[in-house]
Design a protein around this motif. Structure first.
Motif, PDB file in Angstrom:
ATOM      1  N   ILE A  77      26.773  31.070  44.322  1.00  0.00           N
ATOM      2  CA  ILE A  77      25.979  32.310  44.263  1.00  0.00           C
ATOM      3  C   ILE A  77      24.482  31.979  44.273  1.00  0.00           C
ATOM      4  CG2 ILE A  77      25.463  34.395  42.912  1.00  0.00           C
ATOM      5  CD1 ILE A  77      28.377  34.088  41.768  1.00  0.00           C
ATOM      6  N   VAL A  78      24.084  31.082  43.381  1.00  0.00           N
ATOM      7  CA  VAL A  78      22.688  30.638  43.373  1.00  0.00           C
ATOM      8  C   VAL A  78      22.636  29.116  43.239  1.00  0.00           C
ATOM      9  CG1 VAL A  78      21.517  32.692  42.462  1.00  0.00           C
ATOM     10  CG2 VAL A  78      22.566  31.070  40.865  1.00  0.00           C
ATOM     11  N   LYS A  79      21.549  28.542  43.756  1.00  0.00           N
ATOM     12  CA  LYS A  79      21.358  27.092  43.632  1.00  0.00           C
ATOM     13  C   LYS A  79      20.450  26.859  42.418  1.00  0.00           C
ATOM     14  CE  LYS A  79      19.712  23.141  46.309  1.00  0.00           C
ATOM     15  NZ  LYS A  79      18.303  22.854  46.174  1.00  0.00           N
ATOM     16  N   PHE A  80      20.870  25.944  41.539  1.00  0.00           N
ATOM     17  CA  PHE A  80      20.112  25.667  40.320  1.00  0.00           C
ATOM     18  C   PHE A  80      18.949  24.717  40.624  1.00  0.00           C
ATOM     19  CE2 PHE A  80      19.855  22.979  36.328  1.00  0.00           C
ATOM     20  CZ  PHE A  80      19.105  23.906  35.627  1.00  0.00           C
ATOM     21  N   GLU A  81      17.743  25.151  40.283  1.00  0.00           N
ATOM     22  CA  GLU A  81      16.562  24.315  40.529  1.00  0.00           C
ATOM     23  C   GLU A  81      15.704  24.215  39.273  1.00  0.00           C
ATOM     24  OE1 GLU A  81      14.289  25.371  43.943  1.00  0.00           O
ATOM     25  OE2 GLU A  81      16.000  25.212  45.301  1.00  0.00           O
ATOM     26  N   PRO A  82      15.802  23.101  38.550  1.00  0.00           N
ATOM     27  CA  PRO A  82      14.948  22.948  37.375  1.00  0.00           C
ATOM     28  C   PRO A  82      13.498  22.643  37.790  1.00  0.00           C
ATOM     29  CG  PRO A  82      16.740  21.299  37.443  1.00  0.00           C
ATOM     30  CD  PRO A  82      16.690  21.946  38.772  1.00  0.00           C
ATOM     31  N   TYR A  83      12.551  23.334  37.139  1.00  0.00           N
ATOM     32  CA  TYR A  83      11.128  23.101  37.401  1.00  0.00           C
ATOM     33  C   TYR A  83      10.495  22.526  36.131  1.00  0.00           C
ATOM     34  CZ  TYR A  83      10.478  25.616  41.866  1.00  0.00           C
ATOM     35  OH  TYR A  83      10.503  26.006  43.174  1.00  0.00           O
ATOM     36  N   PRO A  84      10.257  21.226  36.071  1.00  0.00           N
ATOM     37  CA  PRO A  84       9.581  20.679  34.881  1.00  0.00           C
ATOM     38  C   PRO A  84       8.148  21.230  34.807  1.00  0.00           C
ATOM     39  CG  PRO A  84      10.543  18.943  36.254  1.00  0.00           C
ATOM     40  CD  PRO A  84      10.580  20.192  37.054  1.00  0.00           C
ATOM     41  N   LEU A  85       7.742  21.571  33.598  1.00  0.00           N
ATOM     42  CA  LEU A  85       6.396  22.137  33.405  1.00  0.00           C
ATOM     43  C   LEU A  85       5.435  21.003  33.056  1.00  0.00           C
ATOM     44  CD1 LEU A  85       4.737  24.776  33.161  1.00  0.00           C
ATOM     45  CD2 LEU A  85       5.302  24.802  30.748  1.00  0.00           C
ATOM     46  N   GLU A  86       4.473  20.826  33.955  1.00  0.00           N
ATOM     47  CA  GLU A  86       3.566  19.681  33.821  1.00  0.00           C
ATOM     48  C   GLU A  86       2.542  19.877  32.699  1.00  0.00           C
ATOM     49  OE1 GLU A  86       1.780  18.658  37.631  1.00  0.00           O
ATOM     50  OE2 GLU A  86      -0.095  18.305  36.547  1.00  0.00           O
ATOM     51  N   THR A  87       2.180  21.143  32.462  1.00  0.00           N
ATOM     52  CA  THR A  87       1.010  21.395  31.618  1.00  0.00           C
ATOM     53  C   THR A  87       1.281  21.437  30.113  1.00  0.00           C
ATOM     54  OG1 THR A  87       1.419  23.691  32.147  1.00  0.00           O
ATOM     55  CG2 THR A  87      -0.409  22.621  33.278  1.00  0.00           C
ATOM     56  N   LYS A  88       2.507  21.591  29.696  1.00  0.00           N
ATOM     57  CA  LYS A  88       2.713  21.804  28.265  1.00  0.00           C
ATOM     58  C   LYS A  88       2.717  20.501  27.450  1.00  0.00           C
ATOM     59  CE  LYS A  88       5.570  24.215  24.893  1.00  0.00           C
ATOM     60  NZ  LYS A  88       5.978  23.091  24.050  1.00  0.00           N
ATOM     61  N   ALA A  89       3.562  19.588  27.851  1.00  0.00           N
ATOM     62  CA  ALA A  89       3.728  18.377  27.049  1.00  0.00           C
ATOM     63  C   ALA A  89       2.625  17.364  27.343  1.00  0.00           C
ATOM     64  CB  ALA A  89       5.086  17.756  27.347  1.00  0.00           C
ATOM     65  N   LYS A  90       2.425  16.439  26.402  1.00  0.00           N
ATOM     66  CA  LYS A  90       1.384  15.423  26.554  1.00  0.00           C
ATOM     67  C   LYS A  90       1.622  14.579  27.806  1.00  0.00           C
ATOM     68  CE  LYS A  90      -0.964  11.784  24.004  1.00  0.00           C
ATOM     69  NZ  LYS A  90      -0.893  10.862  22.883  1.00  0.00           N
ATOM     70  N   TYR A  91       2.884  14.219  28.038  1.00  0.00           N
ATOM     71  CA  TYR A  91       3.199  13.395  29.202  1.00  0.00           C
ATOM     72  C   TYR A  91       3.895  14.232  30.280  1.00  0.00           C
ATOM     73  CZ  TYR A  91       2.045   9.664  25.953  1.00  0.00           C
ATOM     74  OH  TYR A  91       1.384   8.862  25.060  1.00  0.00           O
ATOM     75  N   GLY A  92       3.468  15.468  30.400  1.00  0.00           N
ATOM     76  CA  GLY A  92       4.094  16.383  31.354  1.00  0.00           C
ATOM     77  C   GLY A  92       4.051  15.881  32.784  1.00  0.00           C
ATOM     78  N   LEU A  93       2.910  15.334  33.193  1.00  0.00           N
ATOM     79  CA  LEU A  93       2.772  14.877  34.584  1.00  0.00           C
ATOM     80  C   LEU A  93       3.686  13.673  34.845  1.00  0.00           C
ATOM     81  CD1 LEU A  93       1.423  15.021  37.337  1.00  0.00           C
ATOM     82  CD2 LEU A  93      -0.440  13.610  36.446  1.00  0.00           C
ATOM     83  N   GLN A  94       3.705  12.728  33.903  1.00  0.00           N
ATOM     84  CA  GLN A  94       4.569  11.549  34.071  1.00  0.00           C
ATOM     85  C   GLN A  94       6.033  11.969  34.124  1.00  0.00           C
ATOM     86  OE1 GLN A  94       2.086  11.845  31.964  1.00  0.00           O
ATOM     87  NE2 GLN A  94       0.704  10.130  32.317  1.00  0.00           N
ATOM     88  N   LEU A  98       8.667  11.393  37.269  1.00  0.00           N
ATOM     89  CA  LEU A  98       9.930  10.682  37.097  1.00  0.00           C
ATOM     90  C   LEU A  98      11.109  11.598  37.454  1.00  0.00           C
ATOM     91  CD1 LEU A  98      11.585   8.227  36.205  1.00  0.00           C
ATOM     92  CD2 LEU A  98      11.458   9.068  33.866  1.00  0.00           C
ATOM     93  N   PHE A  99      11.044  12.850  37.011  1.00  0.00           N
ATOM     94  CA  PHE A  99      12.139  13.788  37.316  1.00  0.00           C
ATOM     95  C   PHE A  99      12.263  13.984  38.834  1.00  0.00           C
ATOM     96  CE2 PHE A  99      11.597  15.934  32.905  1.00  0.00           C
ATOM     97  CZ  PHE A  99      12.487  15.026  32.344  1.00  0.00           C
ATOM     98  N   ALA A 100      11.118  14.039  39.528  1.00  0.00           N
ATOM     99  CA  ALA A 100      11.157  14.221  40.990  1.00  0.00           C
ATOM    100  C   ALA A 100      11.836  13.021  41.641  1.00  0.00           C
ATOM    101  CB  ALA A 100       9.740  14.406  41.528  1.00  0.00           C
ATOM    102  N   VAL A 101      11.459  11.815  41.212  1.00  0.00           N
ATOM    103  CA  VAL A 101      12.076  10.595  41.763  1.00  0.00           C
ATOM    104  C   VAL A 101      13.589  10.637  41.554  1.00  0.00           C
ATOM    105  CG1 VAL A 101      12.311   8.102  41.355  1.00  0.00           C
ATOM    106  CG2 VAL A 101      10.031   9.125  41.534  1.00  0.00           C
ATOM    107  N   LEU A 102      13.985  11.012  40.337  1.00  0.00           N
ATOM    108  CA  LEU A 102      15.415  10.987  40.007  1.00  0.00           C
ATOM    109  C   LEU A 102      16.182  12.110  40.701  1.00  0.00           C
ATOM    110  CD1 LEU A 102      15.145  10.061  36.216  1.00  0.00           C
ATOM    111  CD2 LEU A 102      15.524   8.544  38.162  1.00  0.00           C
ATOM    112  N   MET A 103      15.555  13.257  40.870  1.00  0.00           N
ATOM    113  CA  MET A 103      16.226  14.352  41.593  1.00  0.00           C
ATOM    114  C   MET A 103      16.458  13.955  43.056  1.00  0.00           C
ATOM    115  SD  MET A 103      14.541  17.935  40.462  1.00  0.00           S
ATOM    116  CE  MET A 103      14.199  18.342  38.774  1.00  0.00           C
TER     117      MET A 103
END
Lengths: 220, 228
Positions: A77-94, A98-103
């Motif tokens: 029905i729908v495709k699941f797409e997690p979007y990590p939020l870069e701005t909230k956590a201290k190491y959000g960008l890192q 990493l999540f992009a590489v692993l996905m």
């Protein structure tokens, strides 16, 4: 006189309860169950986007209990797409990189992001557990932070440094930046259906209720 | 001795005594000092000394406490001046009602996160604080009003490399063992939200009583003085 009034009140309560039980509200209500985003996410038809951050307690709790069964019930029905939020956590960008590489690695092997073998899921859960259960804050900095995720998936730092250069990684990180404006509306986790319907998390009452709501919004 | 006298007066003629009290400074000062003091303790003792970072609802609660304290200060300037008494009362009511609402929300978040079965029906963390009237308090005074903690979690989190003194270590161990702030940590009795609810509830109840007493006196035909 007083007795008659009381009887009426009791009758009224029973009638209301009867109506509530026999005619449950099936239609999702805009403004209560969801809102329409002013700036929809482009090219997101038939998707369930979840904006999250590793340092958000409710994201962890939802991912432990809700995400997998709900996404399974929505297969096809729908495709699941997690979007990590870069701005909230201290190491959000890192984390996002990493999540992009692993996905991408999961995608290349055809592994679903909710599968226990998913590298993305393994790293994500490792960060959740480190941050929330072990109260890890990675005082040693970026390298320290990345080590937690890389150890969880058995990847070397050199392999990561090579993989992160893939332009697709930066493309995904850029794409996820839309999550920031969505997160500002009501916080996270934020579920978005078809890129335009943001579900009000506080009005999610059950797993099945969430599934039904997503199904209804996906078919709009 | 003075307290016994006050208690006796309160018992013998409650309305007149309470009316006299609200036109004196001490109750207003007590309210301002109590609420301002709680914010001060939260910031200097729990946040700075014990490394318990404030969450989003916690900084809202601080804001509500300061509104009540401001009401106390305004009233204490001279409670016999009607306009000051009215403004002080309105501010204290506003602060206590806001505080009660924030405390209820924080308690729901706390329970949703700490109960194994709880989860639904709550909106957790916000990424940015939104104060009433969109006041940019987090930008003006980040140390006091920027949420740096996670909603529902208030256990101490000591940064690496910090050397703790023995008193600090004792308190931190106690709150770490109970996994957060509790009025009586070893028993996990009354979380921070519930304690704040109690504080705001007390202020609200006293305010209601005082306004009722004030109303009775006005109804009896004792006009307020409009000037000092």
């Amino acid at each position: 006189m007083r007795l008659a009034f009381l009887k009426n009140v009791v009758k009224g309560v029973f009638c209301a309860a009867f109506v509530a039980v026999t005619f449950p509200a099936s239609a999702a209500t805009e403004g209560t169950d969801y809102m329409v985003l002013e700036k929809p996410i482009p090219n997101a038809d038939k998707t369930l986007i979840k904006v999250f951050s590793y340092d958000c307690p409710f994201c962890y709790k939802y991912d432990k209990r809700v995400t997998v069964p709900v996404v399974k019930k929505l297969e096809g029905i729908v495709k699941f797409e997690p979007y990590p939020l870069e701005t909230k956590a201290k190491y959000g960008l890192q984390a996002s990189r990493l999540f992009a590489v692993l996905m991408l690695k999961d995608g290349a092997k055809g592994v679903s992001l909710i599968d226990d073998n998913s590298l993305f899921k393994k790293a994500k859960m490792a960060y959740y557990e480190a941050y929330h259960d072990k109260k890890e804050r990675w005082g040693g900095g970026e390298n320290d932070f990345l080590k937690t995720g890389l150890d969880a998936v058995g990847m070397s730092r050199a392999d990561f440094d090579a993989a992160v250069k893939d332009p697709k990684v930066e493309g995904m990180v850029q794409q996820w930046k839309v999550g920031y404006d969505i997160a500002k509306i009501q916080g996270i986790p934020a579920y978005v259906v078809n890129g335009k319907y943001l579900i009000y998390t506080k009005n999610i009452r059950s797993e099945d209720g969430l599934v039904d709501l997503i199904k209804e919004l996906a078919s709009k | 001795m003075a307290l016994r006298k006050m208690w006796k007066a309160l018992r013998s003629s409650p309305v007149d005594t309470l009316y006299t009290w609200q036109n004196q400074r001490f109750l207003w000062v007590v309210m301002a000092v109590a609420m301002g003091g709680l914010v001060l303790i939260a910031h200097s003792f729990f946040q700075l000394y014990l490394y318990m970072a404030p969450c989003e609802q916690c900084v809202y609660i601080r804001f509500a406490m300061l509104i009540v304290a401001a009401g106390g200060v305004i009233g204490a300037i001279n409670p016999k001046v009607l306009v000051l008494k009215v403004i002080g009362t309105i501010a204290a009511f506003t602060g206590s009602i806001l505080g009660l609402m924030y405390s209820v929300k924080l308690d729901r978040i706390h329970r949703a996160l700490h109960d194994a079965d709880g989860l639904f029906g709550v909106q957790g963390c916000s990424t940015e604080p939104h104060f009433p009237l969109e006041l940019p308090l987090a930008q003006w005074s980040p140390d006091w009003f920027k949420p740096t903690g996670d909603c529902g979690y208030d256990a101490p989190n000591v940064p690496d490399g910090v050397i703790l003194d023995s008193v600090q270590q004792w308190f931190i161990n106690m709150y770490a063992a109970s996994d957060g702030w509790y009025l009586i940590p070893p028993l996990k009795f009354m979380n921070m939200a519930q304690a704040c609810f109690l504080a705001f509830g007390l202020v609200f109840a006293v305010l209601v009583i005082m306004v009722v007493v004030w109303g009775i006196r006005v109804a009896r035909g004792k006009p307020e003085r409009t000037t000092a």
